[in-house]
Design an enzyme around this catalytic site. Structure first.
Site, short mmCIF file in Angstrom:
data_model
loop_
_atom_site.label_atom_id
_atom_site.label_comp_id
_atom_site.label_asym_id
_atom_site.label_seq_id
_atom_site.Cartn_x
_atom_site.Cartn_y
_atom_site.Cartn_z
N ARG A 171 21.59 1.22 26.46
CA ARG A 171 20.22 0.71 26.30
C ARG A 171 19.60 1.26 25.03
O ARG A 171 18.74 0.65 24.44
CB ARG A 171 19.36 1.14 27.49
CG ARG A 171 19.76 0.54 28.80
CD ARG A 171 18.75 0.83 29.87
NE ARG A 171 17.40 0.45 29.44
CZ ARG A 171 16.33 0.57 30.22
NH1 ARG A 171 16.45 1.07 31.44
NH2 ARG A 171 15.14 0.20 29.79
N CYS B 8 10.78 4.04 37.49
CA CYS B 8 12.16 4.18 37.02
C CYS B 8 12.58 5.61 37.36
O CYS B 8 11.83 6.38 37.96
CB CYS B 8 12.26 3.91 35.53
SG CYS B 8 11.62 5.24 34.54
N LYS C 118 14.47 1.82 18.59
CA LYS C 118 14.38 0.98 19.79
C LYS C 118 12.91 0.84 20.20
O LYS C 118 12.43 -0.27 20.43
CB LYS C 118 15.14 1.63 20.93
CG LYS C 118 14.85 1.05 22.31
CD LYS C 118 15.64 1.69 23.44
CE LYS C 118 15.03 2.95 23.97
NZ LYS C 118 13.93 2.77 24.93
N ASN C 119 12.19 1.96 20.25
CA ASN C 119 10.82 1.92 20.79
C ASN C 119 9.81 1.34 19.82
O ASN C 119 8.70 1.03 20.21
CB ASN C 119 10.40 3.32 21.27
CG ASN C 119 11.20 3.72 22.50
OD1 ASN C 119 11.87 2.87 23.12
ND2 ASN C 119 11.15 4.98 22.85
N ASP D 233 11.48 12.55 24.75
CA ASP D 233 12.74 11.82 24.68
C ASP D 233 13.87 12.65 24.07
O ASP D 233 15.01 12.21 24.03
CB ASP D 233 12.58 10.52 23.87
CG ASP D 233 11.73 9.53 24.60
OD1 ASP D 233 11.33 8.52 23.99
OD2 ASP D 233 11.41 9.77 25.78
N ARG E 221 5.51 5.92 36.57
CA ARG E 221 5.20 5.18 35.35
C ARG E 221 4.25 4.01 35.61
O ARG E 221 4.58 2.85 35.42
CB ARG E 221 6.48 4.76 34.65
CG ARG E 221 7.31 6.00 34.35
CD ARG E 221 8.49 5.75 33.50
NE ARG E 221 8.09 5.42 32.14
CZ ARG E 221 8.99 5.05 31.23
NH1 ARG E 221 10.24 4.90 31.59
NH2 ARG E 221 8.62 4.75 30.01
C1 EPZ Z 1 7.10 5.21 25.73
O1 EPZ Z 1 7.02 4.93 27.12
C2 EPZ Z 1 8.58 5.20 25.39
N1 EPZ Z 1 9.14 3.88 25.68
C3 EPZ Z 1 9.30 6.27 26.21
O2 EPZ Z 1 10.67 6.28 25.80
C4 EPZ Z 1 8.68 7.63 25.89
O3 EPZ Z 1 9.29 8.62 26.69
C5 EPZ Z 1 7.17 7.59 26.19
O4 EPZ Z 1 6.56 6.51 25.44
C6 EPZ Z 1 6.47 8.89 25.83
O5 EPZ Z 1 6.66 9.15 24.47
C7 EPZ Z 1 8.93 2.87 24.81
O6 EPZ Z 1 8.27 3.02 23.80
C8 EPZ Z 1 9.56 1.55 25.17
P1 EPZ Z 1 3.49 6.53 28.01
P2 EPZ Z 1 5.57 4.61 27.80
O7 EPZ Z 1 2.65 5.39 28.42
O8 EPZ Z 1 4.74 3.89 26.84
C9 EPZ Z 1 1.58 8.00 32.08
C10 EPZ Z 1 13.00 6.21 26.06
O9 EPZ Z 1 13.79 7.03 26.54
N2 EPZ Z 1 0.97 6.66 32.14
O10 EPZ Z 1 3.22 7.22 26.72
O11 EPZ Z 1 5.83 4.00 29.13
C11 EPZ Z 1 3.09 7.93 32.23
O12 EPZ Z 1 3.46 7.90 33.60
C12 EPZ Z 1 11.68 5.94 26.76
O13 EPZ Z 1 13.18 5.55 25.00
C13 EPZ Z 1 0.01 6.39 33.13
O14 EPZ Z 1 -0.30 7.25 33.96
O15 EPZ Z 1 5.03 6.08 28.01
C14 EPZ Z 1 3.53 9.20 31.54
O16 EPZ Z 1 3.43 10.28 32.44
C15 EPZ Z 1 11.56 6.71 28.07
N3 EPZ Z 1 -0.57 5.16 33.18
C16 EPZ Z 1 2.51 9.37 30.42
O17 EPZ Z 1 1.40 8.54 30.78
C17 EPZ Z 1 -0.25 4.18 32.25
O18 EPZ Z 1 -0.84 3.08 32.33
C18 EPZ Z 1 3.00 8.90 29.05
O19 EPZ Z 1 3.51 7.59 29.21
C19 EPZ Z 1 0.71 4.48 31.26
C20 EPZ Z 1 1.30 5.71 31.21
#
Ligand code: EPZ
Length: 423
Positions: free
Chosen positions: A401, A118, A22-23, A309, A123
């Site tokens: 989802r 969410c 999915k991701n 995840d 996020r």
């Molecule tokens: C991706 O989300 C995945 N989603 C998530 O999977 C996964 O949990 C996550 O990566 C971590 O591996 C998709 O790929 C669609 P991040 P993403 O940016 O990209 C902070 C699932 O269940 N952050 O790596 O949104 C954020 O709050 C989903 O399939 C900022 O502060 O995650 C988090 O604490 C859930 N500012 C950390 O970084 C930003 O601009 C990592 O988030 C972006 C992120």
């Protein structure tokens, strides 16, 4: 809203096909915006999030057709008609923010709704925005939207240094950099297999990318990208989830298409807990070594660490382990919502901030529980497989989802599981 009923206690035996990630698919699909040539994705998962992304791309004027019962996506952005990604679609799925970089690179402008938080955390998308500014983008946040413009002459290469690892921000800036003039260096880049898969697809389209999968990615911008056909990488999170099914309730299951390199840190924890994983010609075979599961400590981290995840699903396993396990959730600020639901099933869990202490019990008991987010919902299904009696998981739209036909895949291995409409 549908619910899923699980009657626990059955051992699982058989095989489960693991779908495309999915991701990975959610970042490969917006890559179509980078070119006017057709992009075909095979091994695509059939999930509601994929349908949401398809609708978002169509709202921009892209064509998205699903072939072979949804496993092939034919995309074309030959005639884009809009650069506005509306809140009504974006609020349903945060990954919508991944159209920002490609729209900026292709059209020189974009108006993308801020995704909002969410269940698992605020996020923010500040890292996405700062990274695109390093490529010369001018951004203005107003009315809940990011109004973005590329400079005259388009985006230009730059150095992006992430203060913390972000999968989505790495993907956004990687896609934008493929068409930026000059060289882009992305430091402290995410190393997830989905990033490697995206880079592989972009390279097939003519992008010049080095270092994907390491913490430093270098991109030489090109004038235009061609079309391509790309097979979506196996979903390591679905893989890890189903590996836990025989671990939790006994038996032996082969996860078809599974690869050890996608779940190495996870397999180390399974081994410590007393679960055998064997590589076969067609996937990964999983069975309990003998007797009771042993407690293990888990700390989530960016790849190649233990995936956040899979934290909820691992907690379900550890609820019946011998001893006390400590789980540290280091990626998201609120990702223990499955804990109170597991406690309704008799689990002993003590949550303080980002730390959960799980003291194993002999057996969980079935109960009505509620899904709160995608991965929490599947951890409740897993717990129900091992629990005594009946577990009813409500609000399973969260589940749909990220998991194709979970009741069919588990049912085919002997689980007593059924979906009921609207309970
Ligand atoms: C991706 O989300 C995945 N989603 C998530 O999977 C996964 O949990 C996550 O990566 C971590 O591996 C998709 O790929 C669609 P991040 P993403 O940016 O990209 C902070 C699932 O269940 N952050 O790596 O949104 C954020 O709050 C989903 O399939 C900022 O502060 O995650 C988090 O604490 C859930 N500012 C950390 O970084 C930003 O601009 C990592 O988030 C972006 C992120």
């Amino acid at each position: 809203m549908d619910s899923i009923i699980v009657r626990g206690g059955a051992e699982l035996n058989g095989s489960i096909p693991i779908a495309g990630a999915k991701n990975a698919c959610l970042t490969l699909m917006p890559a179509t915006l980078l070119t006017d040539a057709p992009l075909t994705l095979t091994n695509a998962p059939r999930l509601s999030d994929i349908a949401t992304m398809a609708n978002l791309l169509r709202s921009l004027g892209a064509e998205v057709s699903t072939l072979q019962d949804g496993q092939v996506l034919a995309l074309s952005s030959h005639d884009l008609t809009s650069h506005h990604a509306d809140y009504e679609i974006v609020r349903k799925m945060r990954a919508s923010i991944l159209v920002l970089g490609p729209l900026l690179a292709r059209l020189g402008q974009a108006e993308v709704s801020l995704p909002g938080g969410c269940a698992i955390g605020a996020r923010p998308v500040d890292l996405h925005l700062k990274a695109l500014e390093a490529l010369g983008a001018e951004l203005d946040l107003r009315d809940g939207y990011v109004h973005a413009r590329a400079p005259q002459g388009g985006l230009r290469g730059g150095t992006v240094t992430f203060p913390l690892v972000s999968v989505g921000a790495t993907e956004n800036v990687l896609m934008a950099a493929t068409l930026a003039r000059g060289t882009t260096v992305i430091e402290n880049a995410a190393r997830e297999p989905e990033i490697v898969d995206l880079a592989r697809c972009l390279s097939r389209m003519g992008a010049r990318i080095d270092g994907a999968g390491t913490e430093t990615i270098t991109v030489e911008g090109v004038d235009r990208l061609e079309g391509a056909t790309h097979r979506v990488v196996t979903d390591r999170i679905e893989l890890g989830t189903y590996m836990l099914a025989p671990a939790i309730c006994g038996g032996e299951v082969e996860c078809l298409g599974g690869r050890i390199d996608l779940v190495e840190a996870f397999c180390e924890k399974l081994d410590a807990a007393g679960i055998d994983v064997t590589e076969t010609e067609t996937g990964l075979k999983v069975a309990r070594r003998n007797g009771r599961i042993q407690a293990v400590n888990v700390e989530t981290a960016p790849f190649p660490g233990f995936p956040t995840d899979l934290q909820a699903q691992m907690m379900a396993l550890l609820c019946t382990a011998e001893g006390t396990s400590v789980l540290e959730e280091r990626i998201f600020e609120n990702r223990f919502m499955h804990a109170p639901e597991l406690m309704r099933m008799g689990a002993k869990i003590d949550v303080h901030g980002g730390t959960a202490r799980v003291t194993g019990v002999e057996r969980l008991r079935g109960a009505p529980v509620m899904a709160t987010d995608l991965r929490a919902s599947v951890s409740l299904i897993l717990a129900g497989l091992a629990a005594e009696g009946e577990t009813v998981v409500s609000r399973v739209y969260h589940l749909d989802r990220g998991y194709e036909r979970v009741e069919d895949k588990l049912g085919a291995c002997g689980a007593r599981i059924e979906r009921v409409q609207g309970r």
